[in-house]
Scaffold this motif. Sequence first.
Motif, PDB file in Angstrom:
ATOM      1  N   LEU A 296     -15.491 -29.168  24.094  1.00 10.31           N
ATOM      2  CA  LEU A 296     -16.711 -29.215  24.896  1.00 10.31           C
ATOM      3  C   LEU A 296     -17.856 -28.524  24.189  1.00 10.31           C
ATOM      4  N   ASP A 297     -17.559 -27.456  23.467  1.00  6.83           N
ATOM      5  CA  ASP A 297     -18.596 -26.733  22.744  1.00  6.83           C
ATOM      6  C   ASP A 297     -19.292 -27.665  21.754  1.00  6.83           C
ATOM      7  N   GLN A 298     -18.486 -28.548  21.121  1.00  9.27           N
ATOM      8  CA  GLN A 298     -19.064 -29.485  20.145  1.00  9.27           C
ATOM      9  C   GLN A 298     -20.006 -30.480  20.815  1.00  9.27           C
ATOM     10  N   LEU A 299     -19.728 -30.786  22.100  1.00  9.12           N
ATOM     11  CA  LEU A 299     -20.574 -31.748  22.812  1.00  9.12           C
ATOM     12  C   LEU A 299     -21.899 -31.114  23.252  1.00  9.12           C
ATOM     13  N   GLU A 300     -22.005 -29.807  23.121  1.00  6.44           N
ATOM     14  CA  GLU A 300     -23.233 -29.069  23.439  1.00  6.44           C
ATOM     15  C   GLU A 300     -23.800 -29.345  24.826  1.00  6.44           C
ATOM     16  N   PRO A 301     -22.989 -29.164  25.866  1.00  9.77           N
ATOM     17  CA  PRO A 301     -23.547 -29.256  27.214  1.00  9.77           C
ATOM     18  C   PRO A 301     -24.432 -28.032  27.460  1.00  9.77           C
ATOM     19  N   ARG A 302     -25.200 -28.041  28.565  1.00  4.09           N
ATOM     20  CA  ARG A 302     -26.042 -26.870  28.848  1.00  4.09           C
ATOM     21  C   ARG A 302     -25.174 -25.662  29.185  1.00  4.09           C
ATOM     22  N   MET A 303     -24.058 -25.932  29.853  1.00  4.67           N
ATOM     23  CA  MET A 303     -23.194 -24.847  30.334  1.00  4.67           C
ATOM     24  C   MET A 303     -21.791 -25.433  30.506  1.00  4.67           C
ATOM     25  N   ILE A 304     -20.777 -24.631  30.211  1.00  6.39           N
ATOM     26  CA  ILE A 304     -19.405 -25.073  30.482  1.00  6.39           C
ATOM     27  C   ILE A 304     -18.916 -24.318  31.716  1.00  6.39           C
ATOM     28  N   TYR A 305     -18.555 -25.048  32.756  1.00  6.29           N
ATOM     29  CA  TYR A 305     -18.025 -24.433  33.979  1.00  6.29           C
ATOM     30  C   TYR A 305     -16.504 -24.486  33.921  1.00  6.29           C
ATOM     31  N   VAL A 306     -15.844 -23.369  34.118  1.00  6.54           N
ATOM     32  CA  VAL A 306     -14.374 -23.363  34.062  1.00  6.54           C
ATOM     33  C   VAL A 306     -13.796 -22.760  35.339  1.00  6.54           C
ATOM     34  N   GLU A 307     -12.817 -23.464  35.893  1.00  6.94           N
ATOM     35  CA  GLU A 307     -12.129 -22.950  37.077  1.00  6.94           C
ATOM     36  C   GLU A 307     -11.156 -21.853  36.652  1.00  6.94           C
ATOM     37  N   MET A 308     -11.176 -20.728  37.364  1.00 10.49           N
ATOM     38  CA  MET A 308     -10.265 -19.633  37.027  1.00 10.49           C
ATOM     39  C   MET A 308      -8.831 -19.947  37.438  1.00 10.49           C
ATOM     40  N   ALA A 309      -7.892 -19.251  36.785  1.00 15.05           N
ATOM     41  CA  ALA A 309      -6.468 -19.529  36.990  1.00 15.05           C
ATOM     42  C   ALA A 309      -5.983 -18.974  38.326  1.00 15.05           C
ATOM     43  N   PRO A 310      -5.266 -19.787  39.110  1.00 18.78           N
ATOM     44  CA  PRO A 310      -4.587 -19.242  40.288  1.00 18.78           C
ATOM     45  C   PRO A 310      -3.429 -18.353  39.830  1.00 18.78           C
ATOM     46  N   GLU A 311      -2.938 -17.505  40.709  1.00 18.30           N
ATOM     47  CA  GLU A 311      -1.901 -16.525  40.391  1.00 18.30           C
ATOM     48  C   GLU A 311      -0.656 -17.188  39.770  1.00 18.30           C
ATOM     49  N   SER A 312      -0.238 -16.704  38.603  1.00 18.65           N
ATOM     50  CA  SER A 312       1.026 -17.136  37.982  1.00 18.65           C
ATOM     51  C   SER A 312       1.373 -16.099  36.925  1.00 18.65           C
ATOM     52  N   GLU A 313       2.522 -16.281  36.271  1.00 18.20           N
ATOM     53  CA  GLU A 313       2.940 -15.366  35.200  1.00 18.20           C
ATOM     54  C   GLU A 313       1.883 -15.291  34.087  1.00 18.20           C
ATOM     55  N   LEU A 314       1.132 -16.383  33.916  1.00 20.21           N
ATOM     56  CA  LEU A 314       0.177 -16.437  32.809  1.00 20.21           C
ATOM     57  C   LEU A 314      -1.260 -16.172  33.236  1.00 20.21           C
ATOM     58  N   SER A 315      -1.483 -15.991  34.541  1.00 18.68           N
ATOM     59  CA  SER A 315      -2.881 -15.949  35.000  1.00 18.68           C
ATOM     60  C   SER A 315      -3.646 -14.746  34.456  1.00 18.68           C
ATOM     61  N   SER A 316      -2.987 -13.581  34.291  1.00 19.22           N
ATOM     62  CA  SER A 316      -3.780 -12.453  33.784  1.00 19.22           C
ATOM     63  C   SER A 316      -4.213 -12.717  32.346  1.00 19.22           C
ATOM     64  N   ALA A 317      -3.356 -13.355  31.544  1.00 26.15           N
ATOM     65  CA  ALA A 317      -3.749 -13.670  30.162  1.00 26.15           C
ATOM     66  C   ALA A 317      -4.837 -14.741  30.140  1.00 26.15           C
ATOM     67  N   ILE A 318      -4.658 -15.786  30.925  1.00 21.28           N
ATOM     68  CA  ILE A 318      -5.641 -16.885  30.908  1.00 21.28           C
ATOM     69  C   ILE A 318      -6.993 -16.384  31.426  1.00 21.28           C
ATOM     70  N   ASN A 319      -6.982 -15.659  32.541  1.00 19.90           N
ATOM     71  CA  ASN A 319      -8.257 -15.175  33.091  1.00 19.90           C
ATOM     72  C   ASN A 319      -8.901 -14.123  32.196  1.00 19.90           C
ATOM     73  N   ASP A 320      -8.088 -13.340  31.488  1.00 21.71           N
ATOM     74  CA  ASP A 320      -8.632 -12.392  30.514  1.00 21.71           C
ATOM     75  C   ASP A 320      -9.436 -13.148  29.452  1.00 21.71           C
ATOM     76  N   ARG A 321      -8.868 -14.232  28.903  1.00 15.19           N
ATOM     77  CA  ARG A 321      -9.586 -14.995  27.874  1.00 15.19           C
ATOM     78  C   ARG A 321     -10.823 -15.661  28.469  1.00 15.19           C
ATOM     79  N   LEU A 322     -10.713 -16.143  29.708  1.00 16.45           N
ATOM     80  CA  LEU A 322     -11.868 -16.797  30.333  1.00 16.45           C
ATOM     81  C   LEU A 322     -12.994 -15.793  30.579  1.00 16.45           C
ATOM     82  N   ARG A 323     -12.638 -14.604  31.072  1.00 14.79           N
ATOM     83  CA  ARG A 323     -13.650 -13.577  31.304  1.00 14.79           C
ATOM     84  C   ARG A 323     -14.405 -13.259  30.030  1.00 14.79           C
ATOM     85  N   ARG A 324     -13.650 -13.147  28.932  1.00 13.89           N
ATOM     86  CA  ARG A 324     -14.290 -12.811  27.664  1.00 13.89           C
ATOM     87  C   ARG A 324     -15.164 -13.943  27.182  1.00 13.89           C
TER      88      ARG A 324
END
Length: 328
Positions: A296-324
Amino acid sequence: MFTHTPEDVLKVATLLNEGDVVALPTETVYGLAADAMNENAVRRIFTIKGRPLIDPLIVHIYEFAQLSYLVRQLPEVVEVLAEAFWPGPLTLVLPKADCVPDIVTAGKPSVAIRMPAHPAMRDVLRACARPLAAPSANPFGYVSPTTAQHVVDSLGDRVPFVLDDGPCSSGLESTILSLLPPEPVILRPGPLSADAISKAFRRPIPIANSKPANTKPAESESQLAPGMLGKHYSPHTSVHLFSADAPPNADADAVILWQQTPEPEILDTPGQHYWLSDDGDPNEVARQLFAILRKLDQLEPRMIYVEMAPESELSSAINDRLRRAANK
Ligand code: TXA
Ligand code: MG
Protein backbone atom coordinates in the motif's frame (compact mmCIF):
# COMPACT_ATOMS: atom_id res chain seq x y z
CA MET A 1 20.55 -13.87 -5.82
CA PHE A 2 21.32 -17.13 -3.99
CA THR A 3 18.85 -19.88 -3.17
CA HIS A 4 18.72 -22.67 -0.60
CA THR A 5 20.94 -25.22 -2.38
CA PRO A 6 24.03 -26.84 -0.83
CA GLU A 7 26.25 -25.02 -3.37
CA ASP A 8 24.76 -21.62 -2.59
CA VAL A 9 24.87 -22.21 1.17
CA LEU A 10 28.62 -22.85 0.85
CA LYS A 11 29.13 -19.75 -1.29
CA VAL A 12 27.19 -17.62 1.19
CA ALA A 13 29.14 -19.07 4.13
CA THR A 14 32.41 -18.25 2.33
CA LEU A 15 31.28 -14.67 1.70
CA LEU A 16 30.35 -14.25 5.35
CA ASN A 17 33.63 -15.75 6.53
CA GLU A 18 35.47 -13.27 4.29
CA GLY A 19 33.68 -10.34 5.90
CA ASP A 20 30.87 -9.76 3.42
CA VAL A 21 27.29 -8.82 4.32
CA VAL A 22 24.47 -11.09 3.09
CA ALA A 23 20.69 -10.79 3.46
CA LEU A 24 19.33 -14.09 4.77
CA PRO A 25 15.84 -15.46 5.43
CA THR A 26 14.74 -16.31 8.96
CA GLU A 27 11.36 -17.59 10.13
CA THR A 28 10.53 -14.08 11.45
CA VAL A 29 11.81 -11.56 8.89
CA TYR A 30 14.80 -11.34 6.50
CA GLY A 31 18.02 -10.34 8.26
CA LEU A 32 21.15 -8.51 7.09
CA ALA A 33 23.93 -10.76 8.33
CA ALA A 34 27.66 -10.50 8.96
CA ASP A 35 30.26 -12.34 11.04
CA ALA A 36 29.52 -11.11 14.57
CA MET A 37 33.20 -11.29 15.51
CA ASN A 38 34.34 -9.13 12.56
CA GLU A 39 34.02 -5.46 13.51
CA ASN A 40 34.44 -4.13 10.00
CA ALA A 41 31.82 -6.48 8.60
CA VAL A 42 29.39 -5.51 11.35
CA ARG A 43 30.06 -1.82 10.70
CA ARG A 44 28.93 -2.32 7.10
CA ILE A 45 25.54 -3.54 8.35
CA PHE A 46 25.02 -0.21 10.14
CA THR A 47 26.08 1.72 7.03
CA ILE A 48 23.83 -0.25 4.68
CA LYS A 49 20.80 0.19 6.95
CA GLY A 50 21.55 3.77 7.93
CA ARG A 51 21.26 2.54 11.50
CA PRO A 52 22.63 4.59 14.39
CA LEU A 53 25.55 2.92 16.17
CA ILE A 54 23.67 3.20 19.49
CA ASP A 55 21.23 0.48 18.39
CA PRO A 56 22.64 -2.99 19.18
CA LEU A 57 22.27 -6.06 16.94
CA ILE A 58 21.00 -9.58 17.60
CA VAL A 59 23.59 -12.37 17.38
CA HIS A 60 22.34 -15.57 15.71
CA ILE A 61 23.74 -18.93 16.73
CA TYR A 62 23.50 -22.46 15.36
CA GLU A 63 23.76 -24.40 18.61
CA PHE A 64 23.52 -23.99 22.36
CA ALA A 65 27.23 -24.59 22.94
CA GLN A 66 28.03 -21.27 21.25
CA LEU A 67 26.39 -19.44 24.16
CA SER A 68 29.19 -20.34 26.51
CA TYR A 69 31.70 -18.07 24.79
CA LEU A 70 29.29 -15.21 23.92
CA VAL A 71 27.81 -14.88 27.39
CA ARG A 72 29.58 -14.05 30.64
CA GLN A 73 27.12 -15.70 33.00
CA LEU A 74 24.47 -18.13 31.92
CA PRO A 75 21.38 -18.07 34.18
CA GLU A 76 19.98 -21.56 34.72
CA VAL A 77 16.67 -20.65 33.18
CA VAL A 78 18.35 -20.29 29.77
CA GLU A 79 18.54 -24.06 29.46
CA VAL A 80 14.82 -24.38 30.16
CA LEU A 81 13.99 -21.67 27.64
CA ALA A 82 16.30 -23.08 24.98
CA GLU A 83 14.85 -26.54 25.47
CA ALA A 84 11.32 -25.18 25.07
CA PHE A 85 11.72 -22.52 22.39
CA TRP A 86 14.99 -22.86 20.40
CA PRO A 87 15.41 -22.95 17.54
CA GLY A 88 12.67 -20.33 17.18
CA PRO A 89 11.57 -16.70 17.43
CA LEU A 90 12.92 -15.96 20.92
CA THR A 91 15.84 -13.56 21.52
CA LEU A 92 17.50 -13.55 24.95
CA VAL A 93 19.35 -10.55 26.37
CA LEU A 94 22.23 -11.77 28.55
CA PRO A 95 25.45 -10.40 30.08
CA LYS A 96 28.00 -10.28 27.27
CA ALA A 97 31.42 -11.92 27.24
CA ASP A 98 34.45 -9.74 26.45
CA CYS A 99 34.98 -11.34 23.05
CA VAL A 100 31.75 -9.90 21.62
CA PRO A 101 32.77 -6.70 19.80
CA ASP A 102 31.36 -3.49 21.28
CA ILE A 103 29.97 -2.45 17.92
CA VAL A 104 27.58 -5.42 18.01
CA THR A 105 26.15 -4.47 21.40
CA ALA A 106 26.45 -0.69 20.93
CA GLY A 107 28.82 -0.62 23.89
CA LYS A 108 26.27 -2.21 26.22
CA PRO A 109 27.37 -4.86 28.73
CA SER A 110 24.63 -7.19 27.41
CA VAL A 111 24.17 -9.13 24.19
CA ALA A 112 20.96 -10.23 22.44
CA ILE A 113 21.13 -13.81 21.13
CA ARG A 114 18.77 -16.04 19.24
CA MET A 115 18.84 -19.44 17.55
CA PRO A 116 16.69 -19.11 14.42
CA ALA A 117 14.62 -22.02 13.10
CA HIS A 118 14.69 -21.27 9.37
CA PRO A 119 16.31 -24.24 7.53
CA ALA A 120 18.33 -22.09 5.10
CA MET A 121 19.53 -19.81 7.90
CA ARG A 122 20.49 -22.83 9.98
CA ASP A 123 22.43 -24.35 7.08
CA VAL A 124 24.34 -21.09 6.60
CA LEU A 125 25.05 -20.80 10.34
CA ARG A 126 26.37 -24.34 10.40
CA ALA A 127 28.45 -23.94 7.25
CA CYS A 128 30.17 -20.73 8.36
CA ALA A 129 30.58 -22.07 11.90
CA ARG A 130 30.44 -18.67 13.56
CA PRO A 131 27.75 -16.49 15.10
CA LEU A 132 26.12 -13.97 12.77
CA ALA A 133 25.01 -10.50 13.77
CA ALA A 134 21.83 -9.62 11.89
CA PRO A 135 19.22 -6.89 12.22
CA SER A 136 16.15 -6.89 10.00
CA ALA A 137 17.18 -6.20 6.38
CA ASN A 138 15.37 -2.88 5.94
CA PRO A 139 16.47 0.75 5.99
CA PHE A 140 16.47 1.93 9.62
CA GLY A 141 12.94 2.75 10.77
CA TYR A 142 11.12 1.24 7.77
CA VAL A 143 8.85 -1.83 7.69
CA SER A 144 10.78 -5.13 8.08
CA PRO A 145 11.14 -7.37 4.99
CA THR A 146 9.32 -10.70 4.83
CA THR A 147 10.46 -11.61 1.29
CA ALA A 148 13.76 -11.33 -0.60
CA GLN A 149 12.04 -8.90 -2.97
CA HIS A 150 11.26 -6.59 -0.03
CA VAL A 151 14.98 -6.54 0.77
CA VAL A 152 15.87 -5.58 -2.78
CA ASP A 153 12.98 -3.08 -3.00
CA SER A 154 14.13 -1.04 -0.05
CA LEU A 155 17.91 -1.58 0.11
CA GLY A 156 18.59 -1.95 -3.64
CA ASP A 157 22.25 -1.91 -4.64
CA ARG A 158 23.29 -1.24 -1.07
CA VAL A 159 22.84 -4.93 -0.24
CA PRO A 160 25.46 -6.93 -2.15
CA PHE A 161 24.07 -10.45 -1.68
CA VAL A 162 20.65 -11.96 -0.92
CA LEU A 163 19.61 -15.56 -0.27
CA ASP A 164 16.00 -15.99 -1.39
CA ASP A 165 14.04 -18.79 0.22
CA GLY A 166 10.51 -17.48 -0.15
CA PRO A 167 8.29 -15.60 2.30
CA CYS A 168 8.96 -15.79 6.05
CA SER A 169 6.65 -18.17 7.89
CA SER A 170 6.07 -16.00 10.94
CA GLY A 171 6.29 -12.45 9.59
CA LEU A 172 6.92 -10.57 12.87
CA GLU A 173 10.31 -9.94 14.48
CA SER A 174 11.31 -12.26 17.33
CA THR A 175 10.13 -11.84 20.92
CA ILE A 176 12.95 -10.22 22.95
CA LEU A 177 13.26 -11.35 26.57
CA SER A 178 15.77 -9.68 28.88
CA LEU A 179 17.25 -11.98 31.53
CA LEU A 180 19.29 -9.19 33.10
CA PRO A 181 18.73 -8.28 36.76
CA PRO A 182 16.58 -7.42 38.52
CA GLU A 183 13.76 -9.40 36.83
CA PRO A 184 13.04 -10.98 33.44
CA VAL A 185 11.02 -8.70 31.18
CA ILE A 186 9.79 -8.91 27.60
CA LEU A 187 11.32 -5.97 25.74
CA ARG A 188 9.59 -6.63 22.43
CA PRO A 189 6.45 -8.76 22.06
CA GLY A 190 6.71 -11.15 19.13
CA PRO A 191 5.61 -14.48 17.68
CA LEU A 192 6.36 -16.29 20.93
CA SER A 193 3.67 -15.06 23.32
CA ALA A 194 4.12 -13.69 26.84
CA ASP A 195 1.81 -16.53 27.97
CA ALA A 196 4.11 -19.20 26.55
CA ILE A 197 7.13 -17.58 28.21
CA SER A 198 5.28 -17.20 31.52
CA LYS A 199 4.39 -20.90 31.45
CA ALA A 200 8.05 -21.81 31.09
CA PHE A 201 8.88 -19.64 34.12
CA ARG A 202 5.78 -20.83 36.03
CA ARG A 203 5.05 -17.21 36.85
CA PRO A 204 3.87 -14.17 34.91
CA ILE A 205 6.58 -12.39 32.91
CA PRO A 206 5.63 -8.79 32.12
CA ILE A 207 5.93 -6.96 28.82
CA ALA A 208 7.89 -3.72 29.31
CA ASN A 209 5.59 -0.71 29.22
CA SER A 210 2.64 -2.76 28.00
CA LYS A 211 -0.41 -0.60 27.53
CA PRO A 212 -3.61 -0.37 25.52
CA ALA A 213 -3.11 -0.84 21.80
CA ASN A 214 -3.90 2.73 20.80
CA THR A 215 -1.39 4.54 23.00
CA LYS A 216 2.16 5.54 22.09
CA PRO A 217 5.26 3.71 23.35
CA ALA A 218 6.84 5.51 26.30
CA GLU A 219 10.22 7.20 26.06
CA SER A 220 11.62 4.90 28.72
CA GLU A 221 10.98 1.94 26.44
CA SER A 222 13.63 3.13 24.00
CA GLN A 223 16.12 2.99 26.84
CA LEU A 224 15.33 -0.66 27.56
CA ALA A 225 15.67 -1.79 23.94
CA PRO A 226 17.47 1.12 22.34
CA GLY A 227 16.26 0.30 18.86
CA MET A 228 12.63 0.23 19.89
CA LEU A 229 12.15 3.92 19.25
CA GLY A 230 8.55 5.03 19.24
CA LYS A 231 8.48 5.52 15.49
CA HIS A 232 9.73 2.35 13.91
CA TYR A 233 8.50 -0.19 11.40
CA SER A 234 6.84 2.74 9.62
CA PRO A 235 5.75 3.07 6.02
CA HIS A 236 6.28 6.49 4.37
CA THR A 237 2.50 6.99 4.21
CA SER A 238 0.81 8.00 7.47
CA VAL A 239 -0.97 5.16 9.21
CA HIS A 240 -4.17 5.59 11.19
CA LEU A 241 -5.44 2.80 13.44
CA PHE A 242 -9.08 2.03 14.09
CA SER A 243 -11.09 -0.57 15.96
CA ALA A 244 -13.82 -2.62 14.33
CA ASP A 245 -16.58 -0.58 16.00
CA ALA A 246 -15.24 2.75 14.73
CA PRO A 247 -14.45 2.38 11.01
CA PRO A 248 -12.84 5.23 9.05
CA ASN A 249 -14.65 7.99 7.21
CA ALA A 250 -16.08 7.56 3.75
CA ASP A 251 -13.17 9.25 2.00
CA ALA A 252 -10.55 6.74 3.15
CA ASP A 253 -8.70 5.47 0.09
CA ALA A 254 -6.75 2.57 1.66
CA VAL A 255 -8.30 0.47 4.38
CA ILE A 256 -6.69 -2.69 5.78
CA LEU A 257 -9.11 -5.01 7.55
CA TRP A 258 -8.29 -7.84 9.91
CA GLN A 259 -10.24 -10.33 7.84
CA GLN A 260 -12.23 -10.53 4.66
CA THR A 261 -15.49 -8.96 5.67
CA PRO A 262 -18.59 -11.00 4.92
CA GLU A 263 -20.72 -7.85 4.93
CA PRO A 264 -18.82 -5.13 3.04
CA GLU A 265 -21.53 -2.58 3.90
CA ILE A 266 -20.23 -2.56 7.48
CA LEU A 267 -17.62 -0.17 6.18
CA ASP A 268 -19.48 2.37 4.14
CA THR A 269 -16.49 3.63 2.20
CA PRO A 270 -15.76 3.84 -1.51
CA GLY A 271 -12.00 3.36 -0.99
CA GLN A 272 -9.88 0.32 -1.66
CA HIS A 273 -10.20 -2.39 0.97
CA TYR A 274 -7.54 -5.00 1.67
CA TRP A 275 -7.59 -7.71 4.25
CA LEU A 276 -4.91 -9.46 6.26
CA SER A 277 -6.57 -12.87 6.40
CA ASP A 278 -9.48 -14.79 4.91
CA ASP A 279 -10.89 -15.98 8.21
CA GLY A 280 -9.24 -13.94 10.99
CA ASP A 281 -6.39 -16.40 11.69
CA PRO A 282 -3.81 -14.29 13.63
CA ASN A 283 -0.89 -16.32 12.20
CA GLU A 284 -2.01 -15.45 8.70
CA VAL A 285 -2.39 -11.80 9.69
CA ALA A 286 1.15 -11.74 11.11
CA ARG A 287 2.51 -13.30 7.90
CA GLN A 288 0.76 -10.75 5.66
CA LEU A 289 1.00 -7.55 7.69
CA PHE A 290 4.34 -6.13 6.57
CA ALA A 291 3.82 -7.21 2.93
CA ILE A 292 0.49 -5.37 2.75
CA LEU A 293 1.86 -2.26 4.46
CA ARG A 294 4.72 -2.18 1.97
CA LYS A 295 2.41 -2.77 -0.99
CA LEU A 296 0.00 0.00 0.00
CA ASP A 297 2.88 2.35 0.73
CA GLN A 298 3.99 1.97 -2.90
CA LEU A 299 0.51 2.97 -4.07
CA GLU A 300 0.92 6.26 -2.16
CA PRO A 301 -2.58 6.70 -0.75
CA ARG A 302 -3.19 9.80 1.39
CA MET A 303 -3.45 7.65 4.50
CA ILE A 304 -3.42 3.94 5.33
CA TYR A 305 -6.19 2.95 7.76
CA VAL A 306 -5.54 -0.29 9.64
CA GLU A 307 -7.92 -2.21 11.88
CA MET A 308 -6.31 -3.15 15.19
CA ALA A 309 -5.97 -6.79 16.23
CA PRO A 310 -8.68 -8.37 18.39
CA GLU A 311 -7.40 -10.26 21.46
CA SER A 312 -5.30 -13.36 20.62
CA GLU A 313 -1.90 -14.89 21.42
CA LEU A 314 -0.41 -12.61 18.76
CA SER A 315 -2.38 -9.43 19.36
CA SER A 316 0.17 -7.72 21.62
CA ALA A 317 2.90 -8.24 19.00
CA ILE A 318 0.70 -7.21 16.07
CA ASN A 319 -0.70 -4.13 17.84
CA ASP A 320 2.79 -3.18 19.02
CA ARG A 321 3.97 -3.06 15.38
CA LEU A 322 0.82 -1.20 14.32
CA ARG A 323 1.22 1.39 17.08
CA ARG A 324 4.78 2.03 15.99
CA ALA A 325 3.82 2.24 12.32
CA ALA A 326 1.17 4.80 13.24
CA ASN A 327 3.31 6.82 15.64
CA LYS A 328 4.08 10.30 14.28
O1 TXA B 1 13.31 -11.64 14.36
C1 TXA B 1 14.29 -10.92 14.58
O2 TXA B 1 14.66 -10.65 15.74
C2 TXA B 1 15.04 -10.34 13.39
C3 TXA B 1 15.71 -11.49 12.64
C4 TXA B 1 16.56 -11.02 11.48
O3 TXA B 1 16.45 -12.27 13.55
N1 TXA B 1 15.99 -9.37 13.81
C5 TXA B 1 15.63 -8.15 14.25
O4 TXA B 1 16.71 -7.33 14.53
O5 TXA B 1 14.48 -7.78 14.38
P1 TXA B 1 16.59 -5.76 14.74
O6 TXA B 1 17.98 -5.27 14.83
O7 TXA B 1 15.75 -5.20 13.66
O8 TXA B 1 15.90 -5.61 16.14
C6 TXA B 1 16.62 -6.00 17.28
C7 TXA B 1 16.19 -5.25 18.49
C8 TXA B 1 16.51 -3.78 18.45
O9 TXA B 1 15.38 -3.06 18.90
C9 TXA B 1 17.65 -3.65 19.45
O10 TXA B 1 17.67 -2.41 20.08
C10 TXA B 1 17.33 -4.77 20.42
O11 TXA B 1 16.88 -5.80 19.60
N2 TXA B 1 18.54 -5.21 21.12
C11 TXA B 1 19.66 -5.76 20.60
N3 TXA B 1 20.58 -5.99 21.56
C12 TXA B 1 20.04 -5.57 22.72
C13 TXA B 1 20.50 -5.53 24.06
N4 TXA B 1 21.72 -5.96 24.40
N5 TXA B 1 19.66 -5.04 25.01
C14 TXA B 1 18.44 -4.61 24.67
N6 TXA B 1 17.94 -4.61 23.41
C15 TXA B 1 18.74 -5.08 22.45
MG1 MG C 1 14.58 -3.96 12.73
